[in-house]
Motif scaffolding. Structure first.
Motif, PDB file in Angstrom:
ATOM      1  N   VAL A 179       0.839  -1.200   0.000  1.00 16.93           N
ATOM      2  CA  VAL A 179       0.000   0.000   0.000  1.00 16.93           C
ATOM      3  C   VAL A 179       0.877   1.253   0.000  1.00 16.93           C
ATOM      4  N   LEU A 180       1.946   1.241   0.793  1.00 16.70           N
ATOM      5  CA  LEU A 180       2.860   2.386   0.825  1.00 16.70           C
ATOM      6  C   LEU A 180       3.562   2.572  -0.513  1.00 16.70           C
ATOM      7  N   MET A 181       3.837   1.484  -1.208  1.00 14.37           N
ATOM      8  CA  MET A 181       4.438   1.588  -2.537  1.00 14.37           C
ATOM      9  C   MET A 181       3.465   2.256  -3.510  1.00 14.37           C
ATOM     10  N   CYS A 182       2.179   1.920  -3.383  1.00 16.73           N
ATOM     11  CA  CYS A 182       1.154   2.574  -4.211  1.00 16.73           C
ATOM     12  C   CYS A 182       1.042   4.055  -3.850  1.00 16.73           C
ATOM     13  N   ASP A 183       1.124   4.349  -2.567  1.00 14.73           N
ATOM     14  CA  ASP A 183       1.089   5.730  -2.105  1.00 14.73           C
ATOM     15  C   ASP A 183       2.237   6.524  -2.717  1.00 14.73           C
ATOM     16  N   ASP A 184       3.397   5.907  -2.783  1.00 11.89           N
ATOM     17  CA  ASP A 184       4.561   6.558  -3.383  1.00 11.89           C
ATOM     18  C   ASP A 184       4.350   6.822  -4.872  1.00 11.89           C
ATOM     19  N   VAL A 185       3.668   5.916  -5.549  1.00 12.30           N
ATOM     20  CA  VAL A 185       3.348   6.113  -6.967  1.00 12.30           C
ATOM     21  C   VAL A 185       2.541   7.399  -7.154  1.00 12.30           C
ATOM     22  N   VAL A 186       1.550   7.604  -6.286  1.00 14.36           N
ATOM     23  CA  VAL A 186       0.750   8.829  -6.358  1.00 14.36           C
ATOM     24  C   VAL A 186       1.637  10.053  -6.152  1.00 14.36           C
ATOM     25  N   GLY A 187       2.556   9.967  -5.194  1.00 13.99           N
ATOM     26  CA  GLY A 187       3.472  11.071  -4.956  1.00 13.99           C
ATOM     27  C   GLY A 187       4.339  11.374  -6.167  1.00 13.99           C
ATOM     28  N   GLN A 188       4.821  10.338  -6.844  1.00 17.96           N
ATOM     29  CA  GLN A 188       5.642  10.528  -8.040  1.00 17.96           C
ATOM     30  C   GLN A 188       4.863  11.250  -9.135  1.00 17.96           C
ATOM     31  N   ILE A 189       3.606  10.862  -9.324  1.00 21.00           N
ATOM     32  CA  ILE A 189       2.798  11.458 -10.381  1.00 21.00           C
ATOM     33  C   ILE A 189       2.517  12.929 -10.090  1.00 21.00           C
ATOM     34  N   ILE A 190       2.175  13.248  -8.858  1.00 23.29           N
ATOM     35  CA  ILE A 190       1.888  14.645  -8.520  1.00 23.29           C
ATOM     36  C   ILE A 190       3.144  15.498  -8.628  1.00 23.29           C
ATOM     37  N   ARG A 191       4.292  14.961  -8.212  1.00 21.88           N
ATOM     38  CA  ARG A 191       5.548  15.705  -8.368  1.00 21.88           C
ATOM     39  C   ARG A 191       5.852  15.963  -9.841  1.00 21.88           C
ATOM     40  N   LYS A 192       5.586  14.982 -10.692  1.00 22.88           N
ATOM     41  CA  LYS A 192       5.846  15.150 -12.124  1.00 22.88           C
ATOM     42  C   LYS A 192       4.951  16.235 -12.709  1.00 22.88           C
ATOM     43  N   LEU A 193       3.695  16.265 -12.305  1.00 17.96           N
ATOM     44  CA  LEU A 193       2.792  17.304 -12.776  1.00 17.96           C
ATOM     45  C   LEU A 193       3.293  18.680 -12.349  1.00 17.96           C
ATOM     46  N   GLU A 194       3.783  18.781 -11.123  1.00 18.64           N
ATOM     47  CA  GLU A 194       4.308  20.058 -10.627  1.00 18.64           C
ATOM     48  C   GLU A 194       5.559  20.465 -11.400  1.00 18.64           C
ATOM     49  N   GLN A 195       6.442  19.510 -11.651  1.00 20.66           N
ATOM     50  CA  GLN A 195       7.669  19.807 -12.386  1.00 20.66           C
ATOM     51  C   GLN A 195       7.393  20.281 -13.805  1.00 20.66           C
ATOM     52  N   CYS A 196       6.321  19.771 -14.393  1.00 21.26           N
ATOM     53  CA  CYS A 196       5.963  20.137 -15.764  1.00 21.26           C
ATOM     54  C   CYS A 196       5.045  21.360 -15.829  1.00 21.26           C
ATOM     55  N   GLY A 197       4.757  21.960 -14.675  1.00 20.42           N
ATOM     56  CA  GLY A 197       3.891  23.126 -14.650  1.00 20.42           C
ATOM     57  C   GLY A 197       2.441  22.817 -14.974  1.00 20.42           C
ATOM     58  N   LEU A 198       2.018  21.589 -14.693  1.00 18.64           N
ATOM     59  CA  LEU A 198       0.667  21.140 -15.071  1.00 18.64           C
ATOM     60  C   LEU A 198      -0.246  20.944 -13.866  1.00 18.64           C
ATOM     61  N   ASN A 199       0.230  21.232 -12.688  1.00 23.40           N
ATOM     62  CA  ASN A 199      -0.514  20.898 -11.480  1.00 23.40           C
ATOM     63  C   ASN A 199      -1.863  21.603 -11.390  1.00 23.40           C
ATOM     64  N   ASP A 200      -1.895  22.909 -11.624  1.00 28.04           N
ATOM     65  CA  ASP A 200      -3.112  23.688 -11.356  1.00 28.04           C
ATOM     66  C   ASP A 200      -4.293  23.278 -12.206  1.00 28.04           C
ATOM     67  N   ASN A 201      -4.045  22.970 -13.479  1.00 26.88           N
ATOM     68  CA  ASN A 201      -5.160  22.640 -14.362  1.00 26.88           C
ATOM     69  C   ASN A 201      -5.200  21.154 -14.708  1.00 26.88           C
ATOM     70  N   THR A 202      -4.801  20.323 -13.768  1.00 30.00           N
ATOM     71  CA  THR A 202      -4.913  18.875 -13.951  1.00 30.00           C
ATOM     72  C   THR A 202      -5.782  18.302 -12.840  1.00 30.00           C
ATOM     73  N   ILE A 203      -6.788  17.544 -13.234  1.00 26.12           N
ATOM     74  CA  ILE A 203      -7.638  16.822 -12.292  1.00 26.12           C
ATOM     75  C   ILE A 203      -6.954  15.495 -11.991  1.00 26.12           C
ATOM     76  N   VAL A 204      -6.667  15.246 -10.735  1.00 24.53           N
ATOM     77  CA  VAL A 204      -6.126  13.952 -10.323  1.00 24.53           C
ATOM     78  C   VAL A 204      -7.178  13.269  -9.456  1.00 24.53           C
ATOM     79  N   ILE A 205      -7.554  12.078  -9.852  1.00 25.32           N
ATOM     80  CA  ILE A 205      -8.532  11.289  -9.109  1.00 25.32           C
ATOM     81  C   ILE A 205      -7.845  10.026  -8.619  1.00 25.32           C
TER      82      ILE A 205
END
Length: 481
Positions: free
Chosen positions: A246-272
């Motif tokens: 479960v923690l490994m899955c949690d880390d996957v979510v963290g990786q994806i959100i960090r990538k969106l932030e790095q690409c400047g896509l965080n504000d206008n991206t819906i993450v579910i």
């Protein structure tokens, strides 16, 4: 309205509501990245999958149609099963594709594929030939992943409509948690590597997105069996291997959100983030209990069951441009609502023959003041095809037991068990006091409403539609008689 929002839909496989520390204060698994996602978005405390098992829930997510309207009336598909989604049916992917989105599916498909075979044996696959009626047929521009659950053969990677390497060996997982069925396996396929490899594909897809809007559907192969946390997560949860996974899955979510932030896509991206059903007993509930952890939280049952533990799932939504951070929603919603919500965001109206059970959740996301709940009722389904309907605090279950894997199992109920169960969830969230005999008028009302939903082929306003057939349908509708 500004630029079309990107959408990343992360679907965990068999993760319980109680596994997230943002939903369960008593959780012994500290899901820091999901907790942060919850703090920056909206938490749904009464979110549900349409079914308590894998394939049916996935059908509903993509089509906006209750799973039991398909030809699959009970159980799940296997790795060699034919395609389940009907030809020409609108999916959330094809809707977004038509709206100019680049659509990608990465991970576990589990909705059937039409493999080309050399004989009448469905497992006698000709791996050199193109696969038909998979994700590419149903609205996705790109697919990379596996045919079904990670414990179901064949163990090969599929890219678009072809495998990336043919099977060259037979493998089997024999560990209690790291278990998978014996089957053909390609040389490049290692079960431990599937989650990291698929995660990297998602990160690459985000990095290559450019200025075009994108939809990424990421059905994780975890924490479903085989439960295989990588070495860096082994022992990290302080519980067992399932908690570590479960923690490994949690880390996957963290990786994806960090990538969106790095690409400047965080504000206008819906993450579910959500799960296809409740936690599986394969997680070893007794062992987890020794650590004070319950993946089902306060709810009865688990994966496969008609009880809340089977289908009440974690549901977090983050969209900085439109969703207020740190918000909570306690209204009842269903994963079948995705396609109507997406159509609402795009300012489009669904065709009459699409999303027959889907209702837009956008008003909830935006925190609008509403006079009442947007959903009249919600229908649940267990692995053996048993039905339940929820309206307000009342939940009617049209079977004498769990309809699944917890006690009382189908066929093992006490001889004098009533054929229906009625629970007042406001007073009895654990579904322990069956009050069907005290409220016959509620039993009648909910049975009539469910009958209407079944016969009309839809639960939303519109033209009466036909449900897709299936040989076992009559066995599931004894209460209609």
């Amino acid at each position: 309205m500004g630029a079309k929002p990107n959408i990343v839909y992360i679907l965990a496989d068999d993760m319980g509501y109680g596994d997230l520390s943002c939903l369960n204060e008593q959780s012994k698994i500290r899901t820091e990245h999901l907790d942060q996602m919850a703090a920056s978005g909206m938490v749904f405390t009464d979110g549900h999958s349409s079914s308590a098992v894998c394939t049916p829930s996935r059908y509903s997510i993509l089509t906006g149609r209750y799973n039991w309207r398909s030809s699959l009336k009970r159980g799940v598909l296997g790795g060699y099963s034919p395609s389940l989604i009907e030809k020409d049916r609108l999916t959330v992917a094809s809707l977004l594709q038509k709206a100019g989105y680049r659509t990608s599916c990465v991970g576990k498909w589990h909705l059937g594929l039409d493999w080309q075979t050399r004989s009448d044996d469905p497992t006698d696959v000709d791996y050199t030939r193109q696969i038909a009626n998979g994700p590419i047929t149903h609205g996705f521009d790109y697919f990379y992943g596996i045919s079904a659950s990670l414990d179901m053969p064949p163990y090969v990677y599929i890219e678009n409509d072809r495998i990336t390497a043919p099977p060259s060996r037979i493998t089997r997982g024999d560990d209690e948690m790291g278990w998978w069925r014996e089957g053909p396996t390609s040389e490049e396929f290692e079960h431990e590597e599937v989650l990291p490899r698929c995660t990297q594909k998602v990160l690459d897809t985000i990095g290559e997105a450019g200025n075009n809007p994108f939809f990424i559907y990421f059905p994780l192969p975890a924490p479903h069996t085989p439960i295989l946390p990588s070495p860096e997560f082994a022992g990290k949860s302080g519980t067992n291997a399932y908690g570590d996974f479960v923690l490994m899955c949690d880390d996957v979510v963290g990786q994806i959100i960090r990538k969106l932030e790095q690409c400047g896509l965080n504000d206008n991206t819906i993450v579910i983030f959500t799960s296809d059903n409740g936690c599986s007993p394969r997680a070893n509930y007794p062992e987890l209990a020794q650590f004070g952890h319950n993946p089902s939280h306060v709810f009865r049952g688990h994966k496969a069951d008609i009880y809340e533990g089977g289908h009440r799932v974690p549901l977090l939504v983050k969209w900085p441009e439109r969703i207020k951070s740190g918000s909570t929603m306690d209204q009842t919603v269903c994963l079948v609502d995705l396609i109507a919500t997406v159509a609402d965001i795009l300012g489009e109206t669904l065709p009459d023959d699409a999303g027959e059970d889907s209702i837009s959740n956008l008003p909830y996301w935006e925190g609008r003041q509403l006079p009442s709940t947007i959903r009249e009722a919600i229908v649940h389904h267990s692995i053996d095809g048993s039905f339940s309907i929820r309206k307000g605090d009342w939940k009617l279950e049209l079977c004498p037991g769990s309809g699944g894997w917890s006690d009382p199992k189908p066929g093992q109920e006490a001889a004098d068990s009533p054929t229906v169960q009625l629970y007042d969830l406001r007073q009895d969230i654990g579904e322990r006091v069956n009050v069907y005999g005290l409220h016959p008028e509620v039993v009648q009302e909910l049975t009539s409403l469910l009958t209407c939903y079944v016969l009309n082929g839809r639960s939303t306003p519109g033209t009466v539609r036909s449900n897709t057939g299936g040989a076992e349908w009559e066995q599931q509708l004894a209460w209609l008689k």
